[in-house]
Design a protein around this motif. Structure first.
Motif: not given
Lengths: 442, 442
Positions: A201-217
């Motif tokens: 989920x974190x990977x998809x959020x960052x790579x596809x949805x465009x969040x930062x890793x902090x936002x994903x976390x």
């Protein structure tokens, strides 16, 4: 339930149908007790109406007349795949005849051309309740609906269940407070948490949805929060340090829902902040219900708040609804259900010889007039054979018309009786369904 | 009922749905009291199955998946147009799980792509009862079924009705005794008597069916016979001087049916020897039911005896059944029906202010736990507005939670009450349907 000569179209034996009727009767009674009006819509909608909810249009069965003539005017029709789309159409068409907020229940078959699998059918019964307002709808209905669903499931005695709730405003406000722009994409990704795991989920959020890793976390930490204590849930979310006016509003609503649920039905409702539900049109509370001993079956009931079920001219129709998957529920419960008999008949009136059948008919009619289901033996065979017929159908009593004796064929006890006054024990009057799965798990 | 945004697909308002539910509940209860087991079949059959009854195949709606892929395995499916064809298929598939004679009722929607007109719909509800035997079925079920139908109609309180009966063996034996060869053609022609008149029937019989004018005359005289006295009917037929073993057998059956009906429900069943019913597969008794004050509506229920509902290997399944046209009946009865309210709610619990909604919720729940339908006011508006909301929905009582007072808003009477003990008058507990048409005509 396994009987299905056409894949995805289950059929029941009479005893199983009694079990289904006991479920349908209980749902109807519960819904009516809570002020929901009965409604059915036609099975058929225009394809235009069905296509308004684009994502499921591929599952639609369309209709055509086998022998339509070349010149015939043809409506493009299809079978409804849920009860929400038809209800929206109905409300707009009949708004002048309805009193708002309009509470209705609707228990009907729906059809989807999906690949059949465990708990998933092409023809199945849904039981929906919705409250729809004209232009506005107070929040308190978002508290009422999951409690009515919980009441219905408790009445069904299907074992332990859990109504999981979340609030879209909490998620959206939290994401916006974090500075995430693609709220819908984030919701959709979080919804896959159980399937693909936190790392993915974190990977998809960052790579596809465009969040930062902090936002994903942070989004993942919100999704981990769960519990049934209203104040504790609010504290846990606040401790993540995100602020946004929508988050504040959503947390207030979630708190009030949990607090009322805790007071009215402790343990039945639990906040689970990873619950997203796929459909984009939810705007407030969302619900998803599991049977605790059958989590593999998936959701047996869900729904939520939507700000616009339909619009018509200047009017909008906000609502909140839940849908119970009756066939899915039944398909699992029938594994261990016991139905006392496949016919309502409490008394089989024997026939001494065919010339005397009229006498037996009259006795049976006297019993029926007092609400006691009664039938007359199919033939004037030897009494032993007539008793065996009753036994095969689970009919508890056989009545001998010659000297008006009634025999409990389970115990063998036989007594003189008058068809005008005799009554069976209350437990024998009508077939009983026991969902032993439910009993075992309680 | 006039509400139909799609021609032939009627929809009801909530109060009308209560009226329909009162009919469906009464039918179900009556059928179960008489030992009929509940059954539903899937809405969908293969087109092969549906085509077995060729004459109606042009009315079939076939199904296709809107987004079916090129490689998909495609079943040729259609919606059932009656409940007999699916039942026949079901009995053959499940014969090993059923006890014969198998009595079942089936209340479901059916679909026909016919041109809609008064009392004729594209989607409508039928209520069928059938008794099916394996290889044999005793005659006495041909006596039972019209009496169950009469009981159901009497319970529905729909006004005066008449179950018209005939026996195919009487007609066929009579025609054969006369030397007529085309029995089916003669039956079909006699069936048009009311439409085209005696002269035209006689002409068609002679010119198209190939009878002599004397044979045509005798067939017409048979068709004129009607009455409810068993012995008189037999005498009238015998006085026509025709003999045939099938006639003798059929007259015996017709006599026994009329005699039992006369004893059990005087005046409800009448022999009408012009009744033929179109379907070729009837082989004994046939039935056709009219509402006396609504003869123009046509048959509201019919059926008969068939020697072969289905066959499977060496087994045949003879049966007898009747079908009640629920939607047709309802469409007429709703013209003058009165339903006391469109919602089950007996008590609306007022809300003094939104902060106190929980208190009102608890009162409503206490009432529901004792089976009293209760709802809570949609908003904490002025009490006058909350009372008007109840009034618009026909809810008879408003409960004021502050000092626990309950007001009958029809009379204005207001009393102190305890939600743990208070109960409404029995007549107010649930919406009541009155088919005034029925009352007027009785």
């Amino acid at each position: 339930m396994v009987r299905s000569s056409l894949s995805g179209f289950p059929e029941l034996l009479p005893a199983e149908r009694f079990a289904e009727l006991s479920i349908l009767d209980t749902l109807r009674h519960t819904f009516e007790l809570h002020g929901f009006s009965p409604l059915e819509t036609r099975a058929v909608e225009t394809l235009d109406t069905l296509a308004k909810k684009g994502e499921t249009s591929k599952e639609v069965y369309s209709l055509s007349r086998v022998n339509a003539q070349a010149g015939d005017k043809v409506d493009s029709l299809g079978l409804h795949f849920d009860l929400t789309v038809p209800f929206a159409r109905y409300v707009v068409e009949n708004s002048g005849h309805l009193v708002f907020p309009f509470k209705r229940y609707q228990i009907q078959k729906v059809w989807r051309g999906e690949r059949p699998q465990e708990g998933r059918f092409r023809e199945f019964t849904q039981a929906d309740i919705d409250v729809v307002g004209q232009d506005t709808l107070p929040f308190h209905y978002e508290v009422e609906l999951p409690l009515v669903m919980a009441e219905a499931l408790a009445q069904l005695n299907v074992g332990q269940f859990l109504v999981q709730v979340n609030n879209r405003k909490v998620c959206e406000g939290f994401y916006r407070g974090l500075g995430i722009e693609d709220v819908a994409g984030t919701l959709r990704t979080i919804d896959k948490l159980d399937k693909i795991g936190a790392e993915n989920v974190a990977r998809v959020l960052v790579e596809e949805i465009g969040t930062t890793s902090e936002q994903a976390e942070a989004a993942l930490r919100l999704a981990e929060i769960a519990g049934d204590d209203a104040a504790a849930i609010v504290d846990q979310v606040r401790s993540l340090g995100v602020t946004h006016h929508l988050l504040t509003e959503g947390l207030g609503e979630l708190h009030d829902l949990l607090a009322e649920a805790q007071s009215r039905r402790p343990g039945a409702v639990r906040a689970v902040l990873k619950i997203a539900r796929g459909l984009d049109y939810y705007t407030g509370s969302v619900y998803e219900t599991l049977l605790v001993d059958h989590e593999d079956l998936g959701s047996v009931g869900g729904g939520g708040r939507y700000d616009s079920l339909a619009t018509s001219g200047k009017k909008t129709y906000p609502g909140v609804g839940v849908s119970i998957g009756v066939t899915r529920l039944l398909s699992r419960l029938l594994r261990d259900a016991e139905v006392s008999r496949p016919v309502a008949t409490t008394v089989l009136v024997a026939v001494a010889n065919e010339e005397d059948r009229h006498r037996s008919n009259v006795i049976a009619q006297a019993l029926r007039e007092r609400g006691i289901p009664a039938d007359v033996a199919p033939s004037a065979a030897k009494f032993g054979k007539q008793i065996r017929y009753a036994d095969r159908l689970g009919i508890p009593f056989v009545w001998f018309p010659g000297d008006n004796q009634v025999k409990d064929i389970r115990s063998g006890e036989q007594l003189a009786a008058d068809p005008i006054t005799w009554a069976p024990p209350a437990d024998d009057l009508y077939p009983r369904t026991t969902f032993t799965q439910g009993v075992q798990s309680s």
